[in-house]
Scaffold this motif. Sequence first.
Motif, PDB file in Angstrom:
ATOM      1  N   GLY A  85       0.272 -10.155   1.607  1.00 13.12           N
ATOM      2  CA  GLY A  85      -0.986 -10.689   1.106  1.00 13.12           C
ATOM      3  C   GLY A  85      -1.027 -10.865  -0.390  1.00 13.12           C
ATOM      4  O   GLY A  85      -1.994 -11.443  -0.913  1.00 13.12           O
ATOM      5  N   ARG A  86      -0.020 -10.355  -1.094  1.00 14.22           N
ATOM      6  CA  ARG A  86       0.101 -10.516  -2.551  1.00 14.22           C
ATOM      7  C   ARG A  86      -1.156 -10.033  -3.280  1.00 14.22           C
ATOM      8  O   ARG A  86      -1.564 -10.596  -4.281  1.00 14.22           O
ATOM      9  CB  ARG A  86       0.440 -11.959  -2.907  1.00 14.22           C
ATOM     10  CG  ARG A  86       1.752 -12.442  -2.274  1.00 14.22           C
ATOM     11  CD  ARG A  86       2.024 -13.914  -2.532  1.00 14.22           C
ATOM     12  NE  ARG A  86       2.148 -14.174  -3.944  1.00 14.22           N
ATOM     13  CZ  ARG A  86       1.551 -15.186  -4.577  1.00 14.22           C
ATOM     14  NH1 ARG A  86       0.788 -16.038  -3.894  1.00 14.22           N
ATOM     15  NH2 ARG A  86       1.696 -15.370  -5.867  1.00 14.22           N
ATOM     16  N   ASP A  87      -1.760  -8.980  -2.729  1.00 13.86           N
ATOM     17  CA  ASP A  87      -2.948  -8.355  -3.332  1.00 13.86           C
ATOM     18  C   ASP A  87      -4.137  -9.304  -3.424  1.00 13.86           C
ATOM     19  O   ASP A  87      -5.015  -9.139  -4.287  1.00 13.86           O
ATOM     20  CB  ASP A  87      -2.624  -7.788  -4.725  1.00 13.86           C
ATOM     21  CG  ASP A  87      -1.586  -6.672  -4.652  1.00 13.86           C
ATOM     22  OD1 ASP A  87      -1.652  -5.876  -3.696  1.00 13.86           O
ATOM     23  OD2 ASP A  87      -0.714  -6.602  -5.538  1.00 13.86           O
ATOM     24  N   VAL A 116       0.869  -6.578   4.738  1.00 12.05           N
ATOM     25  CA  VAL A 116       0.675  -5.556   3.704  1.00 12.05           C
ATOM     26  C   VAL A 116       0.174  -6.221   2.433  1.00 12.05           C
ATOM     27  O   VAL A 116       0.094  -7.443   2.332  1.00 12.05           O
ATOM     28  CB  VAL A 116       1.997  -4.815   3.410  1.00 12.05           C
ATOM     29  CG1 VAL A 116       2.457  -4.009   4.610  1.00 12.05           C
ATOM     30  CG2 VAL A 116       3.099  -5.806   2.998  1.00 12.05           C
ATOM     31  N   ASN A 117      -0.155  -5.377   1.447  1.00  9.22           N
ATOM     32  CA  ASN A 117      -0.554  -5.851   0.114  1.00  9.22           C
ATOM     33  C   ASN A 117      -1.762  -6.778   0.176  1.00  9.22           C
ATOM     34  O   ASN A 117      -1.745  -7.898  -0.342  1.00  9.22           O
ATOM     35  CB  ASN A 117       0.612  -6.559  -0.592  1.00  9.22           C
ATOM     36  CG  ASN A 117       1.802  -5.644  -0.795  1.00  9.22           C
ATOM     37  OD1 ASN A 117       1.645  -4.444  -0.991  1.00  9.22           O
ATOM     38  ND2 ASN A 117       2.995  -6.209  -0.736  1.00  9.22           N
ATOM     39  N   THR A 118      -2.807  -6.328   0.827  1.00 10.33           N
ATOM     40  CA  THR A 118      -4.051  -7.098   0.877  1.00 10.33           C
ATOM     41  C   THR A 118      -5.205  -6.233   0.399  1.00 10.33           C
ATOM     42  O   THR A 118      -5.131  -5.006   0.418  1.00 10.33           O
ATOM     43  CB  THR A 118      -4.397  -7.559   2.304  1.00 10.33           C
ATOM     44  OG1 THR A 118      -4.786  -6.424   3.082  1.00 10.33           O
ATOM     45  CG2 THR A 118      -3.227  -8.261   2.955  1.00 10.33           C
ATOM     46  N   GLY A 119      -6.268  -6.902   0.010  1.00  9.85           N
ATOM     47  CA  GLY A 119      -7.510  -6.193  -0.174  1.00  9.85           C
ATOM     48  C   GLY A 119      -8.097  -5.840   1.180  1.00  9.85           C
ATOM     49  O   GLY A 119      -7.515  -6.120   2.230  1.00  9.85           O
ATOM     50  N   HIS A 120      -9.251  -5.224   1.185  1.00  9.20           N
ATOM     51  CA  HIS A 120      -9.953  -4.856   2.413  1.00  9.20           C
ATOM     52  C   HIS A 120     -10.137  -6.096   3.289  1.00  9.20           C
ATOM     53  O   HIS A 120     -10.534  -7.148   2.797  1.00  9.20           O
ATOM     54  CB  HIS A 120     -11.309  -4.262   2.033  1.00  9.20           C
ATOM     55  CG  HIS A 120     -12.114  -3.757   3.180  1.00  9.20           C
ATOM     56  ND1 HIS A 120     -13.284  -4.357   3.579  1.00  9.20           N
ATOM     57  CD2 HIS A 120     -11.921  -2.715   4.016  1.00  9.20           C
ATOM     58  CE1 HIS A 120     -13.790  -3.689   4.610  1.00  9.20           C
ATOM     59  NE2 HIS A 120     -12.978  -2.689   4.890  1.00  9.20           N
ATOM     60  N   ILE A 121      -9.825  -5.995   4.586  1.00  7.03           N
ATOM     61  CA  ILE A 121      -9.885  -7.182   5.446  1.00  7.03           C
ATOM     62  C   ILE A 121     -11.202  -7.295   6.204  1.00  7.03           C
ATOM     63  O   ILE A 121     -11.392  -8.249   6.949  1.00  7.03           O
ATOM     64  CB  ILE A 121      -8.705  -7.239   6.426  1.00  7.03           C
ATOM     65  CG1 ILE A 121      -8.804  -6.138   7.496  1.00  7.03           C
ATOM     66  CG2 ILE A 121      -7.383  -7.142   5.675  1.00  7.03           C
ATOM     67  CD1 ILE A 121      -7.766  -6.283   8.601  1.00  7.03           C
ATOM     68  N   GLY A 122     -12.107  -6.337   6.026  1.00  4.31           N
ATOM     69  CA  GLY A 122     -13.418  -6.451   6.640  1.00  4.31           C
ATOM     70  C   GLY A 122     -13.459  -5.971   8.081  1.00  4.31           C
ATOM     71  O   GLY A 122     -12.652  -5.153   8.519  1.00  4.31           O
ATOM     72  N   ARG A 123     -14.396  -6.517   8.831  1.00  2.32           N
ATOM     73  CA  ARG A 123     -14.628  -6.115  10.221  1.00  2.32           C
ATOM     74  C   ARG A 123     -13.500  -6.635  11.115  1.00  2.32           C
ATOM     75  O   ARG A 123     -13.304  -7.835  11.242  1.00  2.32           O
ATOM     76  CB  ARG A 123     -15.979  -6.676  10.666  1.00  2.32           C
ATOM     77  CG  ARG A 123     -16.286  -6.493  12.139  1.00  2.32           C
ATOM     78  CD  ARG A 123     -17.664  -7.065  12.495  1.00  2.32           C
ATOM     79  NE  ARG A 123     -17.790  -7.144  13.940  1.00  2.32           N
ATOM     80  CZ  ARG A 123     -17.695  -8.281  14.649  1.00  2.32           C
ATOM     81  NH1 ARG A 123     -17.502  -9.436  14.030  1.00  2.32           N
ATOM     82  NH2 ARG A 123     -17.805  -8.263  15.958  1.00  2.32           N
ATOM     83  N   LEU A 124     -12.785  -5.730  11.772  1.00  5.93           N
ATOM     84  CA  LEU A 124     -11.667  -6.143  12.623  1.00  5.93           C
ATOM     85  C   LEU A 124     -12.130  -6.994  13.793  1.00  5.93           C
ATOM     86  O   LEU A 124     -11.393  -7.867  14.277  1.00  5.93           O
ATOM     87  CB  LEU A 124     -10.922  -4.917  13.155  1.00  5.93           C
ATOM     88  CG  LEU A 124     -10.230  -3.998  12.146  1.00  5.93           C
ATOM     89  CD1 LEU A 124      -9.272  -3.056  12.871  1.00  5.93           C
ATOM     90  CD2 LEU A 124      -9.498  -4.779  11.069  1.00  5.93           C
TER      91      LEU A 124
END
Length: 358
Positions: A85-87, A116-124
């Motif tokens: 996700g490159r942050d 990997v390397n992501t911010g919060h992805i929210g509601r699954l």
Amino acid sequence: MAEMHCFNASYLHAITRQLFLAVDTPRHIAEVVAEILINANLAGHDSHGVLRIPGYLSSVSNGGLQPAAEPEISNETGNTFRVDGRDGHGHYTARRAMELAIEKAKAADNCAVSFVNTGHIGRLGEYAEQAARAGCIGIITYGGGTKGRGGTVPFGGARGALGTNPIAVGVPTGDDSPFVIDFATSMIAAGKVSVAVSMGVDLPEGCIVDKHGNPSVKPADLRDGGSLLTFGAHKGYAFSLLVCLLAGLSGTFDIENAAMGSSTLMQVININAFTPLEPYQGGVRAFLDGIKSIPPAPGFDEVLVPGDFEARSRSQRIANGIDVPDTIYSQLQECAEKLNFSLSEDLVEAADVERYQG
């Protein structure tokens, strides 16, 4: 109890988009993030809606979140791939990953993706519903933990070591109310604590302990070194560990520190690979409706199945608006002022209104 404001979804979408545009998020990414956040509010899960915006903006300002980052695919096979996700914005990365996973599942019968390397992805549940709408079964897990550090205590432990480690599954029903389970393996999601803080209310009993390990209902105790409890005692704890191990397929174990970096695993199953989609959906709906026809127990009005709450909430909130605590709306106003614009109704575009028509 905090004062509440009621806003229509199109307005909340417009101001959310503008807040992210103002911190150099490209328009196409800002639209996706706004849609997913508002979808959480519409589904009745305010813990993953606009309440989260100030935290995301803070992450941009301190360099932890790269607002213009586009995810990159690596380690791709015929029915698997890994995403970096490159942050960047986690919601955007997760939406793109699920789109690609559905495409691969349609071609190869199933697909698994780690990222990997992501911010919060929210509601699954958002991504579980995305798979279900495409005629697939979607399974999403997000987990991590570190020895001696974490928001959730292991069963029998005296110190937090795990995340909330949620899991979600979506199954199509052929209508607008797919079967969706989406829950943290802790008693409540951490965002529910933020909701309680914003509304000035206590938590339900049995959800948290304070820093001394004593039961508490005060959100402040969690923020002062307390911990969440797992649901179902040892059973929820076992689920939490399983979610970590599935997330470990991303290669984020830190053996030296006995840690597991937070990451996501998605799996998409193409129903047509096993049985024709249309009769399967019809069977699922008939089965669920049969369960719902069971007479309710004393104290209950009806029997529901997973997905009913979200579908009803969306219908009601599209029609009547979304309640936002004054504490949260004031934070959004402060963010807008710092970014030199106002939360005006003029931000709403015709496409925003069309997007949320009932």
